[in-house]
Design an enzyme around this catalytic site. Structure first.
Site, PDB file in Angstrom:
ATOM      1  N   HIS A  24       1.254   3.046  -5.724  1.00 13.63           N
ATOM      2  CA  HIS A  24       0.136   2.775  -6.618  1.00 13.63           C
ATOM      3  C   HIS A  24      -0.010   3.905  -7.615  1.00 13.63           C
ATOM      4  CE1 HIS A  24      -1.542   4.987  -3.178  1.00 13.63           C
ATOM      5  NE2 HIS A  24      -2.520   5.420  -3.972  1.00 13.63           N
ATOM      6  N   GLU A  27      -2.138   8.544   0.462  1.00 14.25           N
ATOM      7  CA  GLU A  27      -2.955   8.068   1.575  1.00 14.25           C
ATOM      8  C   GLU A  27      -2.644   6.631   1.985  1.00 14.25           C
ATOM      9  OE1 GLU A  27      -6.969   8.775   0.353  1.00 14.25           O
ATOM     10  OE2 GLU A  27      -6.787  10.943   0.634  1.00 14.25           O
ATOM     11  N   VAL A  28      -2.200   5.814   1.044  1.00 11.91           N
ATOM     12  CA  VAL A  28      -1.895   4.408   1.339  1.00 11.91           C
ATOM     13  C   VAL A  28      -0.398   4.196   1.167  1.00 11.91           C
ATOM     14  CG1 VAL A  28      -2.336   2.005   0.707  1.00 11.91           C
ATOM     15  CG2 VAL A  28      -4.191   3.695   0.545  1.00 11.91           C
ATOM     16  N   HIS A  42      -2.812   5.644 -10.270  1.00 15.25           N
ATOM     17  CA  HIS A  42      -4.190   5.792 -10.706  1.00 15.25           C
ATOM     18  C   HIS A  42      -4.141   5.967 -12.217  1.00 15.25           C
ATOM     19  CE1 HIS A  42      -5.816   6.865  -6.631  1.00 15.25           C
ATOM     20  NE2 HIS A  42      -4.549   7.206  -6.459  1.00 15.25           N
TER      21      HIS A  42
END
Length: 122
Positions: free
Chosen positions: A104, A99-100, A106
């Site tokens: 990244h 989504e971004v 998690h």
């Protein structure tokens, strides 16, 4: 997906948006997810402008790669999930539900996480 220098993680890195910082060094920043999916849910991002793992693995320096991987382990240890187990997840591209447009990871932990994903539809 192209890098958007105004994505939320780039803005967090620039200090324009606050975050619940957990860890920071020269290579990575880790902070609590604002919509946690597990008792421990922390995001770990590289400080460089990398869209995804594909981009990062192709363009990042060896020091940046080592720094990010080490940050994942340090954050898991700091969060208290290293002994009982944890999961690192990075979504890449549309099919991976990224989504971004900033790499990244998690970190999930604090409970049994169950199966990785459901069975594939054929």
């Amino acid at each position: 997906m192209t890098y958007d220098s105004n994505n939320i993680f780039a803005r967090i890195l620039r200090g324009e948006i606050p975050c619940g910082k957990v860890y920071e060094d020269e290579f990575a920043l880790a902070f609590h997810d604002i919509n946690p999916q597990a008792p421990v849910h922390i995001l770990v991002i590289p400080k460089g402008a990398y869209v995804s793992m594909n981009d990062f693995s192709a363009r990042a320096s060896e020091a940046e790669i080592a720094g990010l991987i080490r940050a994942l382990g340090k954050v898991a240890e700091m969060a208290g999930v290293a002994a009982d187990g944890w999961r690192a997840l990075s979504n890449v591209g549309a099919n991976g539900h990224q989504e971004v447009p900033h790499l990244h990871f998690h970190i999930f932990g604090g409970r049994r996480l169950g199966a990785m994903i459901g069975k594939a539809d054929h």
